[in-house]
Motif scaffolding. Structure first.
Motif, PDB file in Angstrom:
ATOM      1  N   ILE A 165       0.856  -1.198   0.019  1.00  0.00           N
ATOM      2  CA  ILE A 165       0.018   0.095   0.049  1.00  0.00           C
ATOM      3  C   ILE A 165       0.729   1.247  -0.127  1.00  0.00           C
ATOM      4  CG2 ILE A 165      -0.396   0.111   2.603  1.00  0.00           C
ATOM      5  CD1 ILE A 165      -2.970   0.965  -0.234  1.00  0.00           C
ATOM      6  N   PRO A 183      -3.487   5.150   3.159  1.00  0.00           N
ATOM      7  CA  PRO A 183      -3.831   6.371   2.380  1.00  0.00           C
ATOM      8  C   PRO A 183      -4.450   7.682   3.133  1.00  0.00           C
ATOM      9  CG  PRO A 183      -4.625   4.229   1.254  1.00  0.00           C
ATOM     10  CD  PRO A 183      -3.947   3.953   2.822  1.00  0.00           C
ATOM     11  N   SER A 336      -3.925  -5.536   2.140  1.00  0.00           N
ATOM     12  CA  SER A 336      -5.166  -4.417   2.570  1.00  0.00           C
ATOM     13  C   SER A 336      -4.708  -3.815   3.765  1.00  0.00           C
ATOM     14  CB  SER A 336      -6.413  -5.119   2.615  1.00  0.00           C
ATOM     15  OG  SER A 336      -7.199  -4.419   3.436  1.00  0.00           O
ATOM     16  N   CYS A 337      -4.802  -2.573   3.879  1.00  0.00           N
ATOM     17  CA  CYS A 337      -4.230  -2.091   5.014  1.00  0.00           C
ATOM     18  C   CYS A 337      -5.212  -1.798   6.180  1.00  0.00           C
ATOM     19  CB  CYS A 337      -3.787  -0.402   4.822  1.00  0.00           C
ATOM     20  SG  CYS A 337      -5.266   0.663   4.643  1.00  0.00           S
ATOM     21  N   GLY A 338      -6.734  -2.337   5.952  1.00  0.00           N
ATOM     22  CA  GLY A 338      -7.626  -2.371   6.923  1.00  0.00           C
ATOM     23  C   GLY A 338      -8.232  -1.213   7.318  1.00  0.00           C
ATOM     24  N   LYS A 339      -7.898   0.036   6.509  1.00  0.00           N
ATOM     25  CA  LYS A 339      -8.411   1.312   6.824  1.00  0.00           C
ATOM     26  C   LYS A 339     -10.087   1.011   6.604  1.00  0.00           C
ATOM     27  CE  LYS A 339      -7.822   6.267   6.326  1.00  0.00           C
ATOM     28  NZ  LYS A 339      -6.626   7.151   6.333  1.00  0.00           N
ATOM     29  N   CYS A 340     -10.427   0.631   5.365  1.00  0.00           N
ATOM     30  CA  CYS A 340     -12.027   0.770   5.098  1.00  0.00           C
ATOM     31  C   CYS A 340     -12.384  -0.640   5.269  1.00  0.00           C
ATOM     32  CB  CYS A 340     -12.233   1.619   3.961  1.00  0.00           C
ATOM     33  SG  CYS A 340     -11.354   1.064   2.488  1.00  0.00           S
ATOM     34  N   CYS A 343     -12.784  -2.992   1.887  1.00  0.00           N
ATOM     35  CA  CYS A 343     -11.743  -3.780   1.232  1.00  0.00           C
ATOM     36  C   CYS A 343     -11.393  -4.877   2.344  1.00  0.00           C
ATOM     37  CB  CYS A 343     -10.595  -2.836   1.068  1.00  0.00           C
ATOM     38  SG  CYS A 343      -8.894  -3.256   0.743  1.00  0.00           S
ATOM     39  N   ARG A 344     -11.291  -4.210   3.649  1.00  0.00           N
ATOM     40  CA  ARG A 344     -10.702  -5.222   4.684  1.00  0.00           C
ATOM     41  C   ARG A 344     -11.470  -6.603   4.619  1.00  0.00           C
ATOM     42  NH1 ARG A 344     -11.669  -2.064   8.775  1.00  0.00           N
ATOM     43  NH2 ARG A 344     -13.564  -3.192   9.314  1.00  0.00           N
ATOM     44  N   THR A 381     -14.377   2.207  -1.788  1.00  0.00           N
ATOM     45  CA  THR A 381     -13.082   1.822  -1.051  1.00  0.00           C
ATOM     46  C   THR A 381     -12.426   3.246  -1.080  1.00  0.00           C
ATOM     47  OG1 THR A 381     -11.870   0.873  -2.849  1.00  0.00           O
ATOM     48  CG2 THR A 381     -13.193  -0.702  -1.436  1.00  0.00           C
ATOM     49  N   PHE A 382     -11.590   3.255  -0.136  1.00  0.00           N
ATOM     50  CA  PHE A 382     -10.698   4.489   0.097  1.00  0.00           C
ATOM     51  C   PHE A 382      -9.679   4.826  -1.045  1.00  0.00           C
ATOM     52  CE2 PHE A 382      -8.441   7.614   2.814  1.00  0.00           C
ATOM     53  CZ  PHE A 382      -9.365   8.154   3.322  1.00  0.00           C
ATOM     54  N   CYS A 383      -9.360   3.668  -1.369  1.00  0.00           N
ATOM     55  CA  CYS A 383      -7.989   3.883  -2.276  1.00  0.00           C
ATOM     56  C   CYS A 383      -8.182   2.707  -3.517  1.00  0.00           C
ATOM     57  CB  CYS A 383      -6.739   3.723  -1.663  1.00  0.00           C
ATOM     58  SG  CYS A 383      -6.191   1.886  -1.457  1.00  0.00           S
ATOM     59  N   LEU A 385      -6.744  -0.082  -4.207  1.00  0.00           N
ATOM     60  CA  LEU A 385      -6.462  -1.660  -3.727  1.00  0.00           C
ATOM     61  C   LEU A 385      -7.757  -2.182  -3.891  1.00  0.00           C
ATOM     62  CD1 LEU A 385      -3.926  -2.804  -1.482  1.00  0.00           C
ATOM     63  CD2 LEU A 385      -6.109  -3.900  -1.332  1.00  0.00           C
ATOM     64  N   GLY A 386      -8.806  -1.750  -2.832  1.00  0.00           N
ATOM     65  CA  GLY A 386      -9.985  -2.441  -2.919  1.00  0.00           C
ATOM     66  C   GLY A 386     -10.874  -2.553  -3.979  1.00  0.00           C
TER      67      GLY A 386
HETATM   68  S1  SF4 Z   1      -9.051  -0.045  -0.007  1.00  0.00           S
HETATM   69 FE1  SF4 Z   1      -9.145   0.914   2.191  1.00  0.00          FE
HETATM   70  S2  SF4 Z   1      -8.525  -0.875   3.206  1.00  0.00           S
HETATM   71 FE2  SF4 Z   1      -8.235  -1.144   1.251  1.00  0.00          FE
HETATM   72  S3  SF4 Z   1      -5.875  -0.709   1.218  1.00  0.00           S
HETATM   73 FE3  SF4 Z   1      -6.897   1.187   0.481  1.00  0.00          FE
HETATM   74  S4  SF4 Z   1      -7.359   2.309   2.278  1.00  0.00           S
HETATM   75 FE4  SF4 Z   1      -6.816   0.339   2.858  1.00  0.00          FE
END
Ligand code: SF4
Length: 417
Positions: A165, A183, A336-340, A343-344, A381-383, A385-386
């Protein structure tokens, strides 16, 4: 251009680089005004090579116009996308090309300090870069008074901890500041409020390495390479079932067919092409009838995919695509960074469903479930990746649904892995 001289012995050494004309573009740049360099980059049409394809001159002019000081230049060398290894060849074989590009960019932007954010899995690249930076300081290309011209630029390597990430630009900024790499919400955008809330330009290794060449031949001449919408040379790194995998420097817009069948010698062991992932694991997979697409930022969406990092993953008919899809989701769940929540939780659910299909325990409802979960993740999702994880599911099923159904109906894989 970018791969010039990499086969020379000691190509990472400053003297070898200087003997092949290296640092002459910096000399040229220091005779120009910063705005003239930005104008030259504007004429070149250079687009960022990190995946988004944003016009470089536009990004620079936002930061250059911001009155806040100091400004920072960050090089994104967090090359973590599975299948991507194009920047590594510059970092290890031609580090002075990147350093020269960064000094030129820093001068154009008004940034006196730069960092190369390097992925934690590249310790060899770190050692080579650190040596090259020390050489550049010794030769007065870096420091407080570059070549006696009263210009300042300092550069160092920031070694990441190996989190995928952190290749996302705001997570990269968090990491450089010493915080957990997650992010940030945008706006504000890094060009106005980046590292330590100061104007910050983030460009990828390949992007910055184009600068010496643009200064050498001029923006106008550079814009004639590749396609009118996406000019310049491009590094394509090819892995998988081709005769000659590796990094290829070709004009932007070269077709996938030409890359695979001309430059890479075709499919390994005279096999049959089954699928191609054109730009790193999160870019939409393509079936063989789509390989006439020109590999550039503007053309790929017309064929239902994206250029991404230009990392081409070629698969022949021995590959089980359910397994590839499962492995991609396993990777993204882990990263996954787990923020949202979408995605998590979503990446984990998708991975589990794929795992049971792959193991022969899938049910008739599972494909619908995969499509439903992934479409609920899109846009939420926040970024990227999700969303990338969701798009992998959607595209694999869109093009290769019978293979998923076959796994479910026969309760096993019919393809040799
Ligand atoms: S989508 Fe959300 S949980 Fe997934 S990596 Fe991005 S910020 Fe983190």
């Amino acid at each position: 251009m970018l791969l010039k001289n990499i086969d020379n012995p000691d190509s990472a050494d400053i003297n070898v680089y200087k003997n092949s004309g290296g640092y002459s573009s910096l000399l040229k740049a220091l005779e120009l005004q910063p705005k003239d360099i930005i104008e030259e980059v504007q004429k070149s049409g250079l687009k960022g090579r990190g995946g988004a394809g944003f016009p470089v001159a536009m990004k620079w002019s936002f930061a250059a116009a911001d009155p806040k000081f100091p400004k920072y230049l960050l090089c994104n060398a967090d090359e973590g996308e599975p299948g991507t290894f194009k920047d590594k060849i510059i970092l290890e074989k031609n580090p002075h090309l990147l350093i020269e590009g960064m000094i030129i960019s820093g001068y154009a932007l008004g940034a006196e300090c730069g960092y190369i954010y390097l992925r934690g899995e590249y310790p060899k690249s770190r050692d080579i870069l650190n040596k090259a930076i020390a050489q550049a300081y010794d030769d007065k290309f870096l420091g407080n008074n570059i070549l006696g011209k009263n210009k300042k630029f300092h550069l160092s390597v920031h070694f990441g901890a190996g989190a995928y990430i952190c290749g996302e630009e705001t997570a990269l900024i968090e990491s450089i500041e010493g915080d957990r790499g997650q992010p940030r919400i945008k706006p504000p955008f890094p060009v106005n409020a980046g590292v330590w809330a100061k104007p910050t330009v983030i460009n990828n290794v390949e992007t910055l390495s184009n600068l010496p060449y643009i200064l050498e031949i001029g923006g106008e001449a550079y814009s004639k390479i590749g396609t009118p919408e996406c000019p310049g040379p491009k590094l394509y790194c090819v892995s998988g079932h081709v005769q000659k995998p590796g990094v290829y420097e070709l004009p932007m817009g070269t077709t996938l067919r030409e890359i695979i069948f001309t430059h890479c010698g075709g499919i390994k062991d005279n096999g049959k092409l089954k699928a191609v992932i054109p730009g790193g694991i999160t870019t939409p997979i393509l079936p063989p009838d789509k390989i006439d697409c020109p590999m550039d930022f503007a053309s790929m969406p017309k064929y239902g995919s994206m250029l991404g990092s230009g990392a081409v993953i070629v698969m022949d008919e021995t590959v089980c695509l359910v397994k590839v899809c499962w492995r991609a989701l396993k990777f993204l769940e882990h990263e996954s960074c787990g923020k949202c929540t979408p995605c998590r939780e979503g990446t984990g659910w998708l991975r589990k469903i794929l795992e049971r299909i792959e193991n022969g325990n899938g049910s008739q409802e599972d494909i619908g479930l995969l499509l439903s979960i992934s479409s609920n993740m899109m846009g939420k999702t926040f970024c990227p990746l999700g969303e990338g994880a969701a798009s992998i599911i959607q595209n694999f099923i869109k093009h290769f649904r019978p293979e998923f159904e076959d796994h479910i109906n026969k309760k096993k894989c019919s393809v040799r892995i």
